[in-house]
Design an enzyme around this catalytic site. Structure first.
Site, short mmCIF file in Angstrom:
data_model
loop_
_atom_site.label_atom_id
_atom_site.label_comp_id
_atom_site.label_asym_id
_atom_site.label_seq_id
_atom_site.Cartn_x
_atom_site.Cartn_y
_atom_site.Cartn_z
N ASP B 316 0.88 -1.18 0.00
CA ASP B 316 0.00 0.00 0.00
C ASP B 316 0.91 1.22 0.00
O ASP B 316 2.12 1.10 -0.10
CB ASP B 316 -0.93 -0.01 1.22
CG ASP B 316 -2.17 0.87 1.02
OD1 ASP B 316 -2.05 1.99 0.46
OD2 ASP B 316 -3.26 0.45 1.42
N SER B 382 -3.13 18.27 -1.76
CA SER B 382 -1.99 18.00 -2.63
C SER B 382 -0.70 17.87 -1.85
O SER B 382 0.17 17.06 -2.20
CB SER B 382 -1.84 19.12 -3.65
OG SER B 382 -2.91 19.12 -4.53
N HIS B 465 3.42 27.57 -12.62
CA HIS B 465 4.12 26.93 -13.71
C HIS B 465 4.50 25.48 -13.39
O HIS B 465 4.20 24.59 -14.18
CB HIS B 465 5.30 27.74 -14.20
CG HIS B 465 5.75 27.16 -15.47
ND1 HIS B 465 5.09 27.43 -16.66
CD2 HIS B 465 6.64 26.20 -15.73
CE1 HIS B 465 5.63 26.66 -17.58
NE2 HIS B 465 6.57 25.92 -17.05
N THR B 540 12.02 18.04 -23.19
CA THR B 540 10.75 17.57 -23.73
C THR B 540 10.95 16.97 -25.11
O THR B 540 10.39 15.92 -25.42
CB THR B 540 9.75 18.73 -23.80
OG1 THR B 540 9.85 19.51 -22.62
CG2 THR B 540 8.34 18.23 -23.95
#
Lengths: 284, 786, 357
Positions: B316, B382, B465, B540
């Site tokens: 878990d 969060s 951002h 990226t």
């Protein structure tokens, strides 16, 4: 429904200012190259390496549940597509750097537009191919004020009506302010906001800047004017201090073509944000 | 049996019909498309304010009108700052829903190009009353009149708020009584939205109940339902929490989509009045906030909760109860945010909530406070999630799984959570400042007291951002998994993929200035931010090329998740390329806050994150539910959604360059007096709106697929696609606990990762060993586990 | 405990930890509802007066605020009740590098503290931005009284100046003013010591159980008392003030609270006694809302963290008194100790930056 799908080849895609257009065209070319390269590669591999359900396939990487598969890499290729994009990006940054000062600079630093014009003097703005931007012999300072929800202009010491004139207009049924300027002149807009943050977009010139609240945009001394403005002896208005002192924002307005276009607000400022309009007229 | 099934189906349909009947009737389009905002937004001549001292009046109305008869009306006002002797005294605008106005002298004129609106001329500016004629219609309907009068401060100075205006409404009945159609009422957008949300909730509840029924048809009673629902409300099991996040995320994806449709209906034609400005502003704010915080993040968390413990071979997460806490903070936070909406005064600042408008107590909406409060809860959620996942990934990996043997999805969750929980506290602090400014009156963003709006910009974008990278990096992880498995190869350049993600994670924190290029940055900072933003394209790009190379030499099997991964590669690449235009500041000054921005971020957020998670849904659904999804429906979903999606967002690039600004509830087509957008801009907007409806509807194919497959799909094996990571070792769906068993404080039979490479590199590297030596081990005083 | 098979583990606790049973819990959903209700109700307890342009406390919904606090408290109680029966047989160690053999929850606590550091960094950034961006009020005062001819940039009595007035101007003005803050600093530092002592005694295997129980309870209790002293003195300093009578060797001092001195978030007409122009007696007024906001919110956030620690300590002292800490689960005191040291460290930064500088 008339839909123009493909601009004619001679038609500049953007048509904003030469500065914007040159950068735009360069970026579009590189976008096509990079995008084309990527998509051709993608289409090729997605078709060439297809396999059908149930077909035999070569388990070259040792794929098995619970086993970390064999490394599949190629150092040269990975370096190649790190370094080559890096070079492209450095190039794009370099070509974008040059025109930076043409967009903003405060009047204190040299923006390439010379010093402030004397009364009646003309800017004589020309396009400098070598520098890739407009240059001029001098510039005029005008005042722009934003409030919820409209714009006020003032020509300050640009008293010649041919060079700068303030009026009213009706845009889509809404009364608005209008500013009439002369083609071939460069203006420095000193701007303040009376309340929240706004941002004028001079659409046809591709120029916008946030306008923050400045204390002088209110009328605290009760003379019926923003405190930024003060009456001079000649009966006009001038800035009551230097731009820096008053905390105003500045942006260069190069009036290059004869046209009438809209000033839009591009920083959300409340209910009537979309109708916070003004009309900019540039005459010959 | 057949009778029972059909009667149950009828009962379900009856319930749904009942829900629909309870919902208020939604009427059709309002009273036509007009060009003027005055009827909806009030008079804004010379920045006037409405004031009750100004009294508007019309004389000359009959008690009931006769068809086609002409009446002489007299419009006048008293009050306000108008004083005899001034240059100007006043003005008016009179609008009627029917009939024909005609001016009788040079003091009035028809307005807005229509015969149903009349206003003063320049000459008429010097009066406080005006005469005009109105000819009644033939229809016999009730006619509504809206009169605005403006009392002008005529001293010629143009600053500050100086005029005062007011409005009066009249309704005139015909002498025939009601004949023909009743003029439909304008729909109240919030009522429509609330109705749609309630319907969606009802459908979700019915689906869940039906799923419960099908799991045990004979045990459909409160005695079996109560522990079942209690289990779901109190669970700390990562799989159930993952499902909860996932369902919540899908629900809000739908709600956010509905809001987008409202926006697109409003923008379908220029000058539309489907939504007032006020309503439109709330809708785009809610759309953004919902999609990012209530849809994208929970969807990511759903998959993270499900797959990360499975992939690393852990039973878990590190702190299961805290995980449950993270989840439950979200719906309550959502409720707070939406409370503002349904009060009619919802947040209208845009999801970026810029100061000082966000703390404006005079013009700003009360909903801003609840928007801030709800998001504070989401920040807490969060943060706890980030702590949990970081700890889990750092400490609970299976034996044999060093850092460089983790599956790439787990790596992406690690990088995303690292970015998230280091950046979100800044946002939380900003929100607390806004909440306190609005509630108790602190002065963080009060410009009059010296507060600085740019402080909010910095705090927000320092979070904002990295946040957008937080939502895209897990999609990267999913695509890596999906492409590698589909191609039946290992991912090309595993190490550089890891370093690229880590590089993105680090650079994300230093590029946030690119959202503030027009906020008056210093030249040095502008240049630095420009360069660093462009540099983010390098890692990226590495990832995109690595994905393409992965397919090389592979045996690509086309499943729906493969299609979505390839679709992702197309749309995300396009989004990335369009993103490259912004750091070039000379272009940014034009493109900032235009539809070009909207196009870019929707390409990377929808074309990137959402498509990535569609791929994840098709990829992991068999594992999560034990059923296979229908491939034909999946292909249909892909084709319709992918094509309509591009129809929505591709034309926005052009609209932005032409000069269409974002966050505007309408747009302006060039006229003879001024130029703005070309006429085809209106056509493209309509095209986009129609495509948006198609895109929204196409996604129901996937929802239907999920529901049908859950009930009737073929059973899924443990490893339907041939993946290698640990989740494919467990049954579909996995048992609880997913791996091993727990006895007397010790976990037994946890999985062990083997390695097909010759040099097994799962031993800790030099840095890890040095770091380990800095700490005092805890196995001295505690019972040894294993 | 391990022989006891609980077939239906209760989500309300107490909980049998030794069988890997699903750890269902009502605490998360109940606490979330409580927190949401609190934020909702709190927002309605103040009104904005449009004419005066200021906020006023109305107290609407105070009852509901208490309901929200009670609900949150109930959730916390459920959490604790599940934890109370925890006898330490489930404290796994990390398996992988670089945290090999460190407890999982300890790693978690460190990670959490990293995020807390970001919270205080943001608060400090706000403070420094305003502190360095606005002119100090005493610099503005030093400009002198306005005169249209000789001193056009001076200040006028009737016109409030927007400037930064650091709290240290009031607090660091005398030893007595500084006393609560200084005592607080010592209190926190000593409390960090006592929490370590509690851990030490809990981990000792070679002492009698009853002695361990007494010692751990004593040290945890002392930490709790010191934390209470911290918050009490902070409230005294902010709202109450204190009076020292003339004792011969100590002169009489009437130390007013910060709020009584006018140092409040709503004060845009602040007048410090030193801002009086000697010649004319004109008193400079300042808009100190930004300064007060940064001070109260930053030190208040720290105080909220201390309050959170007190809540935890309350539970821990109770559990210690019940003999719940043995060497096998003593490490949970260490988790709290880490948090507590962090709170102490933040205070060591807050105190000089806000009280002295």
């Amino acid at each position: 429904m008339r839909v123009r799908l493909f601009p004619s080849l001679g038609d500049r895609m953007a048509g904003i200012t030469p500065l914007f257009d040159n950068l735009w065209n360069e970026y579009i070319i590189w976008s096509f190259l990079v995008g084309g390269f990527t998509f051709i590669w993608l289409y090729h591999h997605s078709l060439w390496y297809k396999s059908e359900e149930g077909e035999d396939w070569d388990n070259k990487d040792g794929i098995e549940v619970g086993v970390f598969p064999k490394h599949y890499d190629n150092f040269t290729l990975e370096i190649a597509w790190t370094v080559l994009p890096f070079f492209l990006i450095v190039y794009l940054a370099l070509i974008s750097w040059g025109p930076l000062d043409a967009i903003w600079s405060s009047a204190e630093a040299d923006g390439g537009y010379g010093d402030q014009c004397a009364s009646g003097e003309l800017s004589n703005m020309t396009w400098s191919e070598s520098e890739g931007r407009y240059v001029a012999e001098c510039y005029h300072i005008i005042y722009v004020e934003a409030y919820q929800w409209g714009w006020n202009f003032d020509c300050l010491e640009v008293t010649v009506p041919d060079l700068c004139e303030v009026g009213t207009a009706v845009i889509d049924g809404t009364p608005a302010a209008s500013l009439t300027l002369k083609q071939g002149e460069v203006y420095l807009a000193a701007m303040g906001s009376a309340d929240v943050t706004h941002a004028p977009w001079f659409v046809s010139w591709g120029v916008k800047e946030d306008v923050l609240y400045s204390q002088g945009s209110m009328d605290l001394n009760g003379d019926g004017l923003s405190d930024n403005l003060a009456l001079t002896e000649n009966g006009d208005y001038a800035l009551s201090g230097s731009i820096g002192e008053l905390g105003l924002m500045t942006v260069w307005l190069p009036a290059d073509n004869v046209e009438n276009f809209l000033l839009l607000c591009t920083e959300y400022c409340g209910d009537n944000h979309a109708y916070m309009l003004a009309q900019i007229n540039v005459h010959a | 049996m057949k009778m029972n099934n059909s009667s149950r189906a009828i009962a379900a349909l009856a319930v749904m019909a009942g829900v629909l009947l309870l919902a208020p009737l939604v009427s059709s389009l309002p009273t036509g498309i007009g060009g003027s905002s005055i009827q909806t937004a009030g008079c804004n001549c010379h920045n006037g304010v409405s004031d009750s001292s100004v009294v508007a009046d019309i004389q000359g109305f009959p008690e009931q009108y006769n068809a086609s008869e002409t009446y002489s009306l007299s419009v006048s006002f008293t009050g306000g700052p108008a004083q005899a002797g001034n240059a100007n005294l006043g003005g008016f605008n009179l609008w009627a829903s029917d009939g024909v106005f005609s001016p009788t002298d040079g003091l009035t004129q028809l307005w807005g190009g229509s015969v149903t609106e009349i206003a003063h001329t320049e000459a008429g500016n010097d009066y406080t009353s005006w005469a005009l004629d109105w000819t009644a219609p033939e229809s016999g309907k009730d006619v509504d009149f809206i009169l605005h009068v403006n009392s002008v401060n005529g001293d010629g100075v143009q600053t500050g708020q100086i005029d005062q205006w007011n409005r009066a409404d009249y309704t005139l009945q015909s002498s025939f009584g009601v004949i023909g159609d009743v003029i439909p009422e304008a729909p109240e957008p919030f009522v429509v939205l609330a109705t749609l949300i309630l319907i969606t909730l009802a459908l979700v509840a019915i689906t869940i109940l039906y799923g419960f029924y099908r799991s045990d048809p004979d045990g459909f009673s409160w005695e079996t339902f109560s522990p079942w629902i209690a289990d779901w409300l109190t669970t700390t099991d990562h799989k159930k929490i993952g499902t909860l996040y996932f369902l919540a995320g899908l629900f809000f994806l739908g709600i956010g989509g509905i809001m987008a449709l409202f926006i697109r209906v409003q923008l379908a034609t220029p000058g539309n009045d489907f939504l007032t400005q006020d309503q439109y502003n709330q809708f785009f704010t809610l759309h953004g906030t919902t999609m990012i915080f209530l849809a994208a993040m929970p969807l990511i968390n759903g998959f993270a909760n499900w797959m990360v413990p499975l992939q690393i071979g852990a039973p878990d997460l590190a702190m299961p109860r805290l995980n449950a806490m993270s989840f439950w903070l979200q719906p309550v936070g959502a409720l707070l945010i939406f409370t503002g909406v349904f009060s009619g005064q919802g947040a209208d600042t845009g999801w970026t909530g810029y100061a000082p408008y966000v703390v404006d107590m005079v013009n700003g909406h009360d909903g801003n406070t609840f928007w801030a409060a709800g998001q504070i809860m989401l920040v807490a959620s969060s943060t706890l999630t980030g702590v949990n996942f970081l700890t889990t990934i750092a400490v609970m990996r299976a034996e044999g799984m060093g850092w460089m043997q983790m599956p790439l999805f787990t790596w992406s969750i690690l990088v995303a959570n690292l970015m998230l929980f280091l950046s979100i506290p800044a946002f939380g602090v900003g929100l607390i400042q806004v909440y306190l400014d609005r509630v108790v009156g602190t002065a963080f963003y009060d410009v009059g007291a010296g507060g600085d709006p740019l402080l909010w910009s910095h705090l927000f974008w320092y979070f904002g951002h990295p946040e957008v990278y937080v939502v895209i990096v897990p999609a990267f992880g999913v695509i890596s998994e999906v492409l590698a498995t589909s191609s039946r190869r290992s991912i090309f350049g595993y190490r550089s993929m890891v370093f690229a993600m880590a590089g993105i994670g680090v650079v994300a924190f230093i590029v946030y200035g690119h959202h503030m290029f027009t906020s008056g940055m210093s030249p040095v900072l502008r240049f630095v931010t420009m360069v660093t933003t462009m540099l983010v394209a390098v890692p990226t790009g590495i990832k995109i090329f690595n994905w393409l190379k992965t397919m090389h030499g592979g045996s690509l099997v086309y499943r729906t998740h493969t299609l979505w991964a390839l679709g992702f590669l197309v749309t995300f690449t396009l989004g990335g390329i369009s993103g490259m235009f912004f750091p070039s500041i000379a272009m940014d000054t034009h493109l900032h806050e235009s539809y070009f921005v909207v196009a870019h971020f929707h390409y990377v957020l929808v074309g990137g994150t959402v498509f990535g998670f569609f791929a994840a849904i098709y990829y992991w659904y068999p594992k999560m539910t034990g059923r296979m999804m229908d491939e034909r429906l999946g292909t249909l979903h892909f084709l319709t959604a992918f094509i309509s999606y591009n129809g929505v967002f591709w034309p926005m690039h052009r609209l932005g360059v032409w000069g269409m600004a974002r966050r505007h509830h309408t747009y302006f087509i060039s006229t003879d007096d001024f130029s703005n957008l070309p006429p085809e801009a209106a056509d493209w907007n309509l095209f986009i709106s129609v495509s948006a409806f198609l895109f929204f509807l196409s996604n129901f194919i996937m929802v239907a697929n999920m529901v049908i497959s859950y009930l009737r799909g073929s059973e899924a094996p443990a490893d339907p696609w041939g993946g290698w990571s640990f989740e494919w070792m467990t049954a579909s769906p996995p048992p609880t606990p997913s791996f091993g068993r727990y006895e007397d404080g010790v976990w037994y039979d946890l999985p062990k990762l083997r390695d097909a490479n010759e040099h097994v590199t799962s031993e800790p590297g030099r840095f890890a060993r040095w770091f380990n030596r800095l700490m005092v081990p805890d196995d001295g005083n505690e019972e040894v586990t294993h | 405990m391990s022989g006891d098979h609980d077939h239906h583990p209760s989500p309300l606790g107490p909980h049998d930890w030794s069988h890997g049973a699903p750890h269902n819990s009502y605490a998360p959903i109940v606490m979330s509802i409580g927190i949401g209700l609190f934020l909702f109700v709190f927002a309605g307890m103040f009104d904005y007066n449009l004419e005066l342009s200021e906020h006023e406390y109305t107290g609407h919904g105070l009852l509901w605020l208490f309901v929200a606090i009670i609900i949150t408290g109930l959730g916390l109680l459920i959490w604790w009740r599940q934890d109370l029966s925890f006898d330490g047989t489930y404290e796994p160690l990390a398996t992988g590098a670089p945290f090999r053999n460190i407890q999982i929850r300890k790693v978690g606590m460190f990670v959490f503290l990293m995020s807390e550091m970001m919270v205080f960094t943001s608060l400090f950034s706000t403070y420094m931005r305003y502190r360095l961006g606005l002119r100090r009020c005493d610099d503005v005062f030093a400009d002198g009284l306005f005169d249209p001819v000789t001193n056009p940039t001076g200040w006028q009595e009737a016109v409030p100046v927007t400037c930064f007035e650091p709290a240290s101007h009031l607090i660091a003005s005398s030893w007595w003013h500084l006393a609560p803050g200084a005592i607080n600093t010592f209190a926190l530092i000593i409390s960090s010591f006592t929490i370590v002592q509690a851990l030490r005694y809990a981990k000792k295997t070679d002492i009698d159980e009853e002695l361990r129980r007494k010692r751990v309870t004593m040290f945890l209790g002392t930490t709790w008392v010191l934390a209470i002293i911290f918050l009490t003195l902070k409230m005294v300093e902010w709202f109450v003030g204190f009076y020292i009578p003339d004792l011969g060797f100590i002169h009489e001092h009437d130390i007013k609270s910060l709020v009584a001195e006018g140092y409040t978030i709503g004060n845009d007409h602040y007048q410090h006694h030193s801002y009086v122009d000697e010649a004319t007696g004109a008193h400079m007024t300042a808009n100190i809302r930004v300064s007060a906001s940064t001070f109260y919110v930053t030190t208040g956030t720290h105080g909220a963290h201390v309050a959170g620690g007190i809540i935890g300590l309350t539970y821990m002292t109770f559990k210690a008194w019940r003999g719940g800490y043995t060497p096998s689960n003593a490490v949970s005191i260490e988790y709290f100790g880490l948090y507590w040291h962090f709170v102490d460290l933040v205070w060591v930064l807050v105190f000089p930056f806000f009280y002295l500088y």
